[in-house]
Scaffold this active site. Structure first.
Site, PDB file in Angstrom:
ATOM      1  N   ASP A 165     -17.370 -85.800 -56.291  1.00 41.93           N
ATOM      2  CA  ASP A 165     -16.478 -84.771 -55.815  1.00 41.93           C
ATOM      3  C   ASP A 165     -15.219 -85.094 -54.991  1.00 41.93           C
ATOM      4  OD1 ASP A 165     -15.860 -81.826 -55.340  1.00 41.93           O
ATOM      5  OD2 ASP A 165     -16.892 -81.922 -53.399  1.00 41.93           O
TER       6      ASP A 165
ATOM      7  N   CYS B   5     -17.503 -72.257 -76.118  1.00 42.67           N
ATOM      8  CA  CYS B   5     -17.533 -70.924 -75.566  1.00 42.67           C
ATOM      9  C   CYS B   5     -16.907 -69.795 -76.792  1.00 42.67           C
ATOM     10  CB  CYS B   5     -16.278 -70.881 -74.476  1.00 42.67           C
ATOM     11  SG  CYS B   5     -16.685 -71.526 -73.181  1.00 42.67           S
TER      12      CYS B   5
ATOM     13  N   CYS C 219     -16.073 -65.749 -76.544  1.00 43.08           N
ATOM     14  CA  CYS C 219     -16.660 -65.161 -75.235  1.00 43.08           C
ATOM     15  C   CYS C 219     -15.731 -65.265 -74.204  1.00 43.08           C
ATOM     16  CB  CYS C 219     -18.185 -65.709 -74.932  1.00 43.08           C
ATOM     17  SG  CYS C 219     -18.802 -65.278 -73.602  1.00 43.08           S
TER      18      CYS C 219
ATOM     19  N   CYS D 230     -17.113 -64.588 -68.470  1.00 43.90           N
ATOM     20  CA  CYS D 230     -16.566 -65.126 -67.308  1.00 43.90           C
ATOM     21  C   CYS D 230     -15.270 -64.576 -66.512  1.00 43.90           C
ATOM     22  CB  CYS D 230     -16.621 -66.683 -67.267  1.00 43.90           C
ATOM     23  SG  CYS D 230     -15.515 -67.391 -68.550  1.00 43.90           S
TER      24      CYS D 230
ATOM     25  N   CYS E 260      -9.378 -67.251 -56.069  1.00 45.18           N
ATOM     26  CA  CYS E 260     -10.941 -67.939 -56.403  1.00 45.18           C
ATOM     27  C   CYS E 260     -11.924 -67.520 -55.031  1.00 45.18           C
ATOM     28  CB  CYS E 260     -11.158 -69.032 -56.873  1.00 45.18           C
ATOM     29  SG  CYS E 260     -12.793 -69.666 -57.222  1.00 45.18           S
TER      30      CYS E 260
ATOM     31  N   CYS F 105     -18.967 -69.058 -54.841  1.00 45.38           N
ATOM     32  CA  CYS F 105     -19.182 -67.850 -55.579  1.00 45.38           C
ATOM     33  C   CYS F 105     -19.783 -68.287 -56.949  1.00 45.38           C
ATOM     34  CB  CYS F 105     -17.795 -67.336 -56.025  1.00 45.38           C
ATOM     35  SG  CYS F 105     -17.782 -65.720 -56.874  1.00 45.38           S
TER      36      CYS F 105
ATOM     37  N   CYS G 144     -18.974 -66.289 -62.409  1.00 48.15           N
ATOM     38  CA  CYS G 144     -18.510 -66.799 -63.502  1.00 48.15           C
ATOM     39  C   CYS G 144     -19.705 -67.625 -64.197  1.00 48.15           C
ATOM     40  CB  CYS G 144     -17.145 -67.499 -63.416  1.00 48.15           C
ATOM     41  SG  CYS G 144     -17.237 -68.992 -62.577  1.00 48.15           S
TER      42      CYS G 144
END
Length: 395
Positions: A151, A205, A208, A211, A231, A257, A260
């Site tokens: 990260d 995906c 679709c 999200c 965001c 959050c 999505c």
């Protein structure tokens, strides 16, 4: 049937290609015993397509400010590691369901931490896993050089995972694995070992757009392109006052959050509980909001310090708690919010308390806002309080 020849502990960098293929598969087979759910291999070539995207992203002002500033370092492994040959990507799956979740009740409003902040800080967990993987490889190749990152490293975890076949890049910018959905933590290790690469996965995906449609703030500029400034996950972690257009949309989010990911069909039914240290404490991931307003630094560290949500300190979470109380219109909390407005030394926290009081309304809120207009030391807070006061009086 001929028995497979074991990999020699003294395997050197000039070993035949077949030995490297066998070692790669041996590592893959050992992954679960090392606490790793999925492992993939990629070449350490520059990420040139990513570089173009990052440059365009910065030019458009979509950066969040948390990432490595030097785009070359993010896309050129050779700037981070002398003569890299391969990158090993790992994924660790995490829980998505809270057992016996406490519920918000009138006068006892609760916030919510995103699933990525449940249990022990994933940075700690993945560093442990990568450390075990390094030890496993070094036992077999003493001369191996490796550098791991999670990260906060310069490389893009998602770009590495995509190249290594861990999963495909979804329209919501998450890596989606066939086995675990997008509920995975990612890490990687640059090496000087000539591992053959895995094949990237095809996009899954299709047509679709759930999200993109579900994002509360329309943060996706287009599929795969996120404006971090819109965001909610990034906004919950910022230390500044939340822009007015997003305050109501924050809901009771304290950190992160999941919207999505929750709506993604690839995540339907996914819940991973086999890593004990990632198991959530319901009272920590759905805490009462009022106590957060007065929590001290020591208590905050003792209570939340082992989780991923603590890295920005208590201020963003206290600000988000005020927004949650305002969203719930929790009148029981009004005296405490009024106290925050009157006494908190941080102007942006006081300004957020103004918003919460306006949402709660009533004579006590009017009185608290009136005092702020007359006595607050910060022009911004006085201005916000005056505007809120005028709107309440007009109603």
């Amino acid at each position: 049937m001929k028995e497979a020849r074991p990999i020699a502990v003294t395997l050197n960098l000039d070993a035949p290609a077949g030995d490297w293929l066998r070692l790669r598969e041996e590592i893959r087979a050992a992954a679960s015993s090392l606490g790793i759910d999925k492992i993939g291999f990629a070449l350490a070539d520059p990420f040139l397509t990513l570089k173009d995207r990052l440059i365009q992203r910065r030019e458009n002002g979509y950066d969040c400010g948390f990432e490595e500033k030097d785009i070359d370092k993010r896309t050129h492994p050779e700037l981070l590691f002398d003569a890299p040959l391969s990158i090993i990507a790992i994924a660790v799956a995490y829980p998505t369901r809270l057992p016996d979740p406490p519920r918000s009740e009138p006068g006892a409003s609760r916030g919510i931490m995103a699933r990525s902040a449940w249990g022990l800080d994933y940075h700690t967990v993945l560093r442990d896993r990568l450390g075990k993987l390094e030890a496993y490889i070094r036992e077999r190749i003493p001369e191996a050089r490796m550098e791991s990152m999670v990260d906060t490293g310069a490389l893009s975890d998602r770009a590495v995972a995509e190249r290594a076949g861990i999963g495909f890049a979804g329209k919501n910018c998450s890596i989606i694995t066939p086995e675990f959905g997008s509920y995975v933590y990612l890490g990687e290790m640059i090496t000087n070992l000539p591992f053959a690469p895995d094949e990237p996965l095809e996009d899954g995906c299709g047509d679709c757009t759930l999200c993109l449609d579900a994002c509360p703030t329309s943060a996706f500029v287009k599929p795969g392109v996120l404006d971090a400034n819109r965001c909610l996950s990034f906004l919950t972690q910022s230390k500044d006052e939340i822009p007015d257009e997003f305050k109501d949309k924050m809901g009771n989010r304290l950190y992160g959050c999941d919207t999505c990911q929750i709506v993604c069909p690839k995540n339907k039914g996914m819940n991973w509980t086999h890593h004990e240290e990632l198991a959530p404490d319901p009272e920590l991931v759905k805490p009462l909001l009022e106590p957060l307003l007065t929590i001290g630094n020591r208590e905050f560290k003792e209570k939340f310090g082992s989780g991923a949500a603590a890295w920005r300190g208590k201020k963003p979470i206290q600000r988000n708690a005020l927004l949650g109380l305002g969203k719930f219109r929790d009148r029981k909390a009004l005296p405490l919010v009024a106290q925050v407005l009157a006494e908190d030394p941080r102007p942006d926290i006081r300004a957020t308390a103004v918003w919460a009081l306006e949402r709660m309304g009533g004579p006590e809120a009017l009185e608290a806002l009136d005092r702020a207009v007359l006595h607050d030391s910060e022009e911004l807070v006085r201005k916000r309080a005056a505007e809120s006061l005028a709107r309440l009086k007009s109603e």
